[in-house]
Design an enzyme around this catalytic site. Sequence first.
Site, PDB file in Angstrom:
ATOM      1  N   LYS A 232       0.855  -1.197   0.000  1.00  0.00           N
ATOM      2  CA  LYS A 232       0.000   0.000   0.000  1.00  0.00           C
ATOM      3  C   LYS A 232       0.882   1.235   0.000  1.00  0.00           C
ATOM      4  O   LYS A 232       1.745   1.406   0.845  1.00  0.00           O
ATOM      5  CB  LYS A 232      -0.916   0.033   1.214  1.00  0.00           C
ATOM      6  CG  LYS A 232      -1.827   1.265   1.235  1.00  0.00           C
ATOM      7  CD  LYS A 232      -2.277   1.611   2.635  1.00  0.00           C
ATOM      8  CE  LYS A 232      -2.949   2.966   2.707  1.00  0.00           C
ATOM      9  NZ  LYS A 232      -2.059   4.099   2.396  1.00  0.00           N
ATOM     10  N   SER A 286       4.398   6.985  11.391  1.00  0.00           N
ATOM     11  CA  SER A 286       4.425   7.582  12.723  1.00  0.00           C
ATOM     12  C   SER A 286       4.256   6.532  13.814  1.00  0.00           C
ATOM     13  O   SER A 286       3.685   5.454  13.584  1.00  0.00           O
ATOM     14  CB  SER A 286       3.313   8.628  12.859  1.00  0.00           C
ATOM     15  OG  SER A 286       2.051   7.999  12.968  1.00  0.00           O
ATOM     16  N   THR A 287       4.729   6.854  15.003  1.00  0.00           N
ATOM     17  CA  THR A 287       4.610   5.934  16.134  1.00  0.00           C
ATOM     18  C   THR A 287       3.150   5.682  16.487  1.00  0.00           C
ATOM     19  O   THR A 287       2.749   4.542  16.760  1.00  0.00           O
ATOM     20  CB  THR A 287       5.367   6.501  17.348  1.00  0.00           C
ATOM     21  OG1 THR A 287       6.775   6.500  17.049  1.00  0.00           O
ATOM     22  CG2 THR A 287       5.125   5.654  18.594  1.00  0.00           C
ATOM     23  N   ASP A 288       2.338   6.714  16.478  1.00  0.00           N
ATOM     24  CA  ASP A 288       0.933   6.536  16.841  1.00  0.00           C
ATOM     25  C   ASP A 288       0.215   5.625  15.854  1.00  0.00           C
ATOM     26  O   ASP A 288      -0.602   4.791  16.241  1.00  0.00           O
ATOM     27  CB  ASP A 288       0.238   7.892  16.931  1.00  0.00           C
ATOM     28  CG  ASP A 288       0.744   8.714  18.100  1.00  0.00           C
ATOM     29  OD1 ASP A 288       1.139   8.119  19.119  1.00  0.00           O
ATOM     30  OD2 ASP A 288       0.764   9.951  17.991  1.00  0.00           O
ATOM     31  N   THR A 289       0.505   5.775  14.571  1.00  0.00           N
ATOM     32  CA  THR A 289      -0.106   4.899  13.586  1.00  0.00           C
ATOM     33  C   THR A 289       0.467   3.490  13.686  1.00  0.00           C
ATOM     34  O   THR A 289      -0.249   2.505  13.487  1.00  0.00           O
ATOM     35  CB  THR A 289       0.106   5.459  12.176  1.00  0.00           C
ATOM     36  OG1 THR A 289      -0.397   6.795  12.125  1.00  0.00           O
ATOM     37  CG2 THR A 289      -0.622   4.624  11.150  1.00  0.00           C
ATOM     38  N   GLU A 308       8.993   0.704  11.496  1.00  0.00           N
ATOM     39  CA  GLU A 308      10.025   1.744  11.507  1.00  0.00           C
ATOM     40  C   GLU A 308       9.279   3.047  11.690  1.00  0.00           C
ATOM     41  O   GLU A 308       8.572   3.506  10.797  1.00  0.00           O
ATOM     42  CB  GLU A 308      10.822   1.708  10.203  1.00  0.00           C
ATOM     43  CG  GLU A 308      12.122   2.469  10.291  1.00  0.00           C
ATOM     44  CD  GLU A 308      11.932   3.922   9.934  1.00  0.00           C
ATOM     45  OE1 GLU A 308      11.922   4.760  10.871  1.00  0.00           O
ATOM     46  OE2 GLU A 308      11.787   4.230   8.756  1.00  0.00           O
ATOM     47  N   CYS A 342      12.461  11.002   9.551  1.00  0.00           N
ATOM     48  CA  CYS A 342      12.192  10.629  10.937  1.00  0.00           C
ATOM     49  C   CYS A 342      13.452  10.455  11.770  1.00  0.00           C
ATOM     50  O   CYS A 342      13.385  10.444  12.985  1.00  0.00           O
ATOM     51  CB  CYS A 342      11.318   9.389  11.008  1.00  0.00           C
ATOM     52  SG  CYS A 342      11.994   8.005  10.166  1.00  0.00           S
TER      53      CYS A 342
END
Length: 541
Positions: A232, A286-289, A308, A342
């Site tokens: 994706k 992102s970390t939250d995702t 990652e 990042c």
Amino acid sequence: MAARRISSLLTRSLSVSSSSVSTSLFSSLGKNSGRNGIGKRFSTAAALEGLIVPPVQIAYTQNLIDGKFVDAASGKTFPAYDPRTGDVIANVAEGDAEDIDRAVAAARKAFDEGPWPKMTPYERSRIMLRFADLVEKHSEELAALETWNNGKPHEQAAKSELPMFIRLFHYYAGWADKIHGLTVPADGPHHVQTLHEPIGVAGQIIPWNFPLLMFAWKVGPALACGNTIVLKTAEQTPLTALYVAKLFHEAGLPPGVLNVVSGYGPTAGAALASHMDVDKVAFTGSTDTGKIVLELAAKSNLKPVTLELGGKSPFIICEDADVDKAVELAHFALFFNQGQCCCAGSRTFVHERVYDEFVEKAKARALKRVVGDPFRKGVEQGPQIDTEQFEKVLRYIRAGIESNATLECGGDRLGTKGYFVQPTVFSNVMDDMLIAKDEIFGPVQSILKFKDIDEVIRRANNTRYGLAAGVFTKSVETANTLTRALRAGTVWVNCFDVFDAAIPFGGYKMSGIGREKGIYSLHNYLQVKAVVTPLKNPAWL
């Protein structure tokens, strides 16, 4: 970084970055200057001039499933934008759960019944090498398309990222016929061997900040190990992945081995992460995702996940540093790729003895940074990716001002069209400020002062992230102390953003799980099977 809505699922970037040649390339670009709105000199370059028409046609906008380009099952499309202007440049098939189902079915059939995992590793290697040759042949179009859809400088895409993309596939092609198990001695009359087998159907979700490189980081090791893939793209940057996937099939990749679906997180992304017939998920963002991806994978079929994720990397300038060189490297570490990296050195720790000199020179370097149309030669910084990131960066700048950090330069948009942000430098930044804690993902340098090594180790490690770090010193002893004390997956000493196909990359703590690139990336796409057979009257054990 700040909490994101689920609608951002699987679309934010990464982590990586540039090849090893990029440091010298991008730290030495043009020195032109203009004026910003508050009277300080900035190099506006082409930001306000007529934009160059990209020298490439957009040919592929459908999803690629089972070797064919097809419309989304729903018939829907979504726009891809030019971040220089915010204008629509293409309408791309909007994949959702039904398209993911179709892609997974094609990948499953290709794995269970198709030739790819049964093909000799040598033949897989030859197809990957032919693909790399085709990418090299079409590198001009790909670099232009990457810049047009992403906004990164064309020189960066053409001279650094495309060569690294090709190198990565040469590297993984070389691994394809070198993956094997072991013969293991046992305490008794048994023959024991281990088999390294492909894991199956790999779901892969790539970010928008380095679309081509992240394609290579994910697809290369998975194919070398004999897996099939459903990939994706980020909805912001779907175009180059579709282009190179077409080239892969021209190189001889069998249908269904590599499927590419473009779409949004809550639909296509969530469907892939939670699919019961996907055997493994790899995500960069992102970390939250990443937490959402991990949860979806666990709640479905407990598929293994590599992540990652975000970072807030310290870049430590010691008291013995050559300040001029440190300023240039710290500038590159933060501002490279519009700050959309990042592992960016986004917390610049400077020893108190050289702090004032460093701040003045860092400000002067930022004011000389060439910002403008990324297709123009000499431009160092293009626009941010989209209006969401643009507004987010400006919010963090306002937060820095409101928290009483000193705004040395920048602080606003550049021009009136597109998503250009002035190179911004803050001094007198404290650890508890948002700009020192959150991942801004933009051209905002935060400079902090420290007194001694023990203090800076404690402060550098006082973060939920652990992706990377930089150390600038002339002392081997200091370098050794810091590289062992810093809790980060990569520590660059007197350099930054040096990437190589063989160098592993990944994070400690909430910066991720697992490693990309090098031999370590192969472990993500293999199952290890032990085979035990009794021996009768063996000559030896």
